[in-house]
Design a protein around this motif. Structure first.
Motif, PDB file in Angstrom:
ATOM      1  N   LEU A 172       1.225  -1.190   0.756  1.00  0.00           N
ATOM      2  CA  LEU A 172      -0.318  -0.006   0.578  1.00  0.00           C
ATOM      3  C   LEU A 172       0.930   1.407   0.175  1.00  0.00           C
ATOM      4  N   SER A 173       0.883   2.389  -0.607  1.00  0.00           N
ATOM      5  CA  SER A 173       1.105   3.391  -0.344  1.00  0.00           C
ATOM      6  C   SER A 173       1.176   4.319   0.264  1.00  0.00           C
ATOM      7  N   SER A 174       1.856   5.263   0.582  1.00  0.00           N
ATOM      8  CA  SER A 174       2.038   5.831   2.049  1.00  0.00           C
ATOM      9  C   SER A 174       0.135   6.833   1.765  1.00  0.00           C
ATOM     10  N   THR A 175      -0.816   6.691   1.135  1.00  0.00           N
ATOM     11  CA  THR A 175      -1.238   8.369   0.729  1.00  0.00           C
ATOM     12  C   THR A 175      -2.566   7.359   0.997  1.00  0.00           C
ATOM     13  N   ALA A 176      -2.522   5.965   1.073  1.00  0.00           N
ATOM     14  CA  ALA A 176      -3.870   5.024   0.806  1.00  0.00           C
ATOM     15  C   ALA A 176      -4.383   5.153   2.460  1.00  0.00           C
ATOM     16  N   LEU A 177      -5.881   4.744   2.207  1.00  0.00           N
ATOM     17  CA  LEU A 177      -6.671   5.050   3.949  1.00  0.00           C
ATOM     18  C   LEU A 177      -6.111   5.651   4.592  1.00  0.00           C
ATOM     19  N   PRO A 178      -6.571   7.318   4.646  1.00  0.00           N
ATOM     20  CA  PRO A 178      -5.761   7.948   5.163  1.00  0.00           C
ATOM     21  C   PRO A 178      -6.899   8.313   6.965  1.00  0.00           C
ATOM     22  N   ARG A 179      -8.128   8.067   6.620  1.00  0.00           N
ATOM     23  CA  ARG A 179      -8.649   7.940   7.206  1.00  0.00           C
ATOM     24  C   ARG A 179      -9.243   6.819   8.320  1.00  0.00           C
ATOM     25  N   LEU A 180      -8.727   5.649   7.981  1.00  0.00           N
ATOM     26  CA  LEU A 180      -8.628   4.063   8.901  1.00  0.00           C
ATOM     27  C   LEU A 180      -8.931   4.375  10.031  1.00  0.00           C
ATOM     28  N   ASN A 181      -9.322   4.033  11.048  1.00  0.00           N
ATOM     29  CA  ASN A 181      -9.663   4.180  12.661  1.00  0.00           C
ATOM     30  C   ASN A 181      -9.267   2.741  12.748  1.00  0.00           C
ATOM     31  N   SER A 182     -10.289   1.392  12.564  1.00  0.00           N
ATOM     32  CA  SER A 182     -10.599   0.304  12.958  1.00  0.00           C
ATOM     33  C   SER A 182      -9.807  -0.911  11.685  1.00  0.00           C
ATOM     34  N   PHE A 183      -9.253  -1.672  12.404  1.00  0.00           N
ATOM     35  CA  PHE A 183      -8.717  -2.254  11.301  1.00  0.00           C
ATOM     36  C   PHE A 183      -8.960  -3.899  12.169  1.00  0.00           C
ATOM     37  N   ARG A 184      -9.395  -5.033  11.531  1.00  0.00           N
ATOM     38  CA  ARG A 184      -9.838  -6.192  11.934  1.00  0.00           C
ATOM     39  C   ARG A 184      -8.278  -7.356  10.939  1.00  0.00           C
ATOM     40  N   CYS A 185      -8.303  -8.491  11.358  1.00  0.00           N
ATOM     41  CA  CYS A 185      -7.654  -9.456  10.378  1.00  0.00           C
ATOM     42  C   CYS A 185      -7.655 -10.880  11.309  1.00  0.00           C
ATOM     43  N   THR A 186      -8.139 -11.455  10.064  1.00  0.00           N
ATOM     44  CA  THR A 186      -8.007 -13.025  10.629  1.00  0.00           C
ATOM     45  C   THR A 186      -6.343 -14.113  10.761  1.00  0.00           C
ATOM     46  N   HIS A 187      -6.442 -13.803   9.128  1.00  0.00           N
ATOM     47  CA  HIS A 187      -5.024 -15.036   8.534  1.00  0.00           C
ATOM     48  C   HIS A 187      -3.734 -14.201   8.552  1.00  0.00           C
ATOM     49  N   ALA A 188      -3.955 -12.817   8.049  1.00  0.00           N
ATOM     50  CA  ALA A 188      -2.581 -12.292   8.009  1.00  0.00           C
ATOM     51  C   ALA A 188      -1.224 -12.313   8.736  1.00  0.00           C
ATOM     52  N   ASP A 189      -0.125 -12.769   7.987  1.00  0.00           N
ATOM     53  CA  ASP A 189       0.641 -12.636   8.962  1.00  0.00           C
ATOM     54  C   ASP A 189       1.418 -10.843   9.229  1.00  0.00           C
ATOM     55  N   THR A 190       2.067 -10.734   9.484  1.00  0.00           N
ATOM     56  CA  THR A 190       2.698  -9.788  10.201  1.00  0.00           C
ATOM     57  C   THR A 190       3.211  -8.150   9.151  1.00  0.00           C
ATOM     58  N   SER A 191       3.335  -9.038   7.396  1.00  0.00           N
ATOM     59  CA  SER A 191       3.803  -8.242   6.698  1.00  0.00           C
ATOM     60  C   SER A 191       2.532  -7.440   6.425  1.00  0.00           C
ATOM     61  N   VAL A 192       1.174  -8.276   6.338  1.00  0.00           N
ATOM     62  CA  VAL A 192      -0.244  -7.833   5.613  1.00  0.00           C
ATOM     63  C   VAL A 192       0.063  -6.643   7.281  1.00  0.00           C
ATOM     64  N   ILE A 193      -0.632  -6.718   8.878  1.00  0.00           N
ATOM     65  CA  ILE A 193      -0.546  -6.129   9.128  1.00  0.00           C
ATOM     66  C   ILE A 193       0.373  -4.549   9.235  1.00  0.00           C
ATOM     67  N   THR A 194       1.733  -4.810   8.946  1.00  0.00           N
ATOM     68  CA  THR A 194       2.427  -3.922   8.998  1.00  0.00           C
ATOM     69  C   THR A 194       2.013  -2.799   7.670  1.00  0.00           C
ATOM     70  N   GLU A 195       2.182  -3.462   6.305  1.00  0.00           N
ATOM     71  CA  GLU A 195       1.253  -2.275   5.454  1.00  0.00           C
ATOM     72  C   GLU A 195      -0.149  -1.606   5.550  1.00  0.00           C
ATOM     73  N   VAL A 196      -0.598  -2.091   6.391  1.00  0.00           N
ATOM     74  CA  VAL A 196      -2.074  -1.263   7.124  1.00  0.00           C
ATOM     75  C   VAL A 196      -1.734  -0.891   7.500  1.00  0.00           C
ATOM     76  N   ILE A 197      -1.701  -0.843   9.205  1.00  0.00           N
ATOM     77  CA  ILE A 197      -2.427   0.248   9.819  1.00  0.00           C
ATOM     78  C   ILE A 197      -0.086   1.240  10.305  1.00  0.00           C
ATOM     79  N   ARG A 198       0.668   0.660   9.467  1.00  0.00           N
ATOM     80  CA  ARG A 198       1.795   1.343   9.436  1.00  0.00           C
ATOM     81  C   ARG A 198       1.258   3.448   9.085  1.00  0.00           C
TER      82      ARG A 198
END
Length: 337
Positions: A172-198
């Motif tokens: 994900l680019s740094s400008t994606a999901l600028p308003r994200l407040n809540s994130f839930r994942c079930t099977h994703a590993d650390t790399s995916v979590i990092t991309e989403v919330i960083r």
């Protein structure tokens, strides 16, 4: 009957009639839709505003109706589709895509496919959607095709990714999901979590812990651009509560709510009493839940609640493995079953 309906139409504002329609059960809509043109125009908007999870046959019938009558698609704000128990054909996926491309007012979207279907990428069904989602939940696997879809949805506030883990790139680019407040994942590993919330203003996170990663996913809790307030942890393998609390406190001591569910854990009164001192690192914690899937052996829940509160004075609500809710009132801890 026609006279009374005409009187209702003349005496009640449209806004009041819409509020009344919102309280009508779905099965009771047909006579309202047939009553007169005014009630039809109001009731049809309410009926199609929120499309709940439907049996598969009704779900397909709904999509076909939307495909034939694009006027109805303007009414849809929330859409749930759960085909997790079925193997979906290409024709059905193409039908879903055609309908999604008509839902310009869609705000909530949940698409659940079977694990078998998610062996391939199905993010293409979301491409070119005219909607601007606030909440998005999908079991589609995490790959760059899904990342591209997320790039096109800057208003997403809540995101749930339930797809099975793959080794495919997900960036994900740094400008994606600028308003994200809540994130839930079930099977994703650390790399995916990092991309989403960083670097994003995420205040609530729900993640899973797997034996092969240990506590590495918890390192991502430091990556949000705003202090994390709510954390839910799911784990399959047995992990003592003392160990989990220690690891979380090292990374997110500012939490206000912490919920821990360890499916293969058997909790005892002694083990939970020992976890009390670990709570002293949390300075703002108000709500805590600790649940296990292999039963419990607790002899004095109230004593555990008091012990935890002794080490964490901000605690107001405690849910222990038996499912009992303990809360403080006037300096005493009581139980709400």
């Amino acid at each position: 009957m026609d006279t009374s309906l005409a009187q209702v139409r003349r005496t009640l504002p449209v806004e009041v009639l819409e509020l009344i329609c919102q309280d009508i059960e779905q099965n009771d809509f047909p006579p309202v839709l047939r009553a007169n043109s005014t009630l039809y125009s109001i009731a049809v908007r309410v009926l199609y505003r929120n499309i709940p999870q439907l049996p598969v046959a009704r779900s397909i019938a709904f999509l076909k109706a939307m495909d034939r009558n694009t006027t109805l698609t303007t009414f849809v704000h929330d859409l749930f589709v759960d085909w997790s128990s079925y193997h979906v054909t290409g024709n059905l996926l193409r039908l879903l895509r055609r309908v999604l491309r008509q839902l310009k007012n869609l705000r909530f979207l949940s698409i659940e496919l079977s694990p078998r279907d998610n062996l391939a990428s199905h993010a293409w069904i979301f491409v070119d959607g005219p909607y601007k989602l606030r909440t998005f939940a999908t079991s589609t696997r995490c790959d760059n095709a899904l990342a591209h879809v997320l790039e096109q949805q800057p208003l997403i506030y809540e995101l749930s990714l339930r797809g099975f883990q793959t080794n495919l790139p997900f960036r994900l680019s740094s400008t994606a999901l600028p308003r994200l407040n809540s994130f839930r994942c079930t099977h994703a590993d650390t790399s995916v979590i990092t991309e989403v919330i960083r670097g994003r203003p995420v205040e609530g996170i729900s993640i899973s812990l797997f034996a092969d990663e240990g506590f590495e996913p918890l390192d991502t809790l430091r990556l949000t651009s705003t202090p994390l307030k709510r954390l839910t942890l799911m784990a399959l393998d047995e992990i003592p509560a003392t160990k989990i609390l220690t690891q979380v406190a090292m990374r997110a001591s500012q939490l206000e709510a912490l919920h821990i569910v360890v499916l293969l854990s058997h909790y005892t009164s002694e083990g939970l009493m020992e976890a009390g001192p670990m709570l002293s690192s949390f300075k703002e914690l108000r709500y805590i839940t600790v649940m296990g899937g292999l039963g419990v052996d607790l002899t004095n829940d109230q004593q555990i609640a008091k012990e935890w509160h002794k080490h964490c004075k901000t605690l107001k609500t405690i849910i222990l493995p038996k499912g009992q809710v303990w809360f403080e009132r006037d300096g005493e801890w009581g139980c709400c079953l």
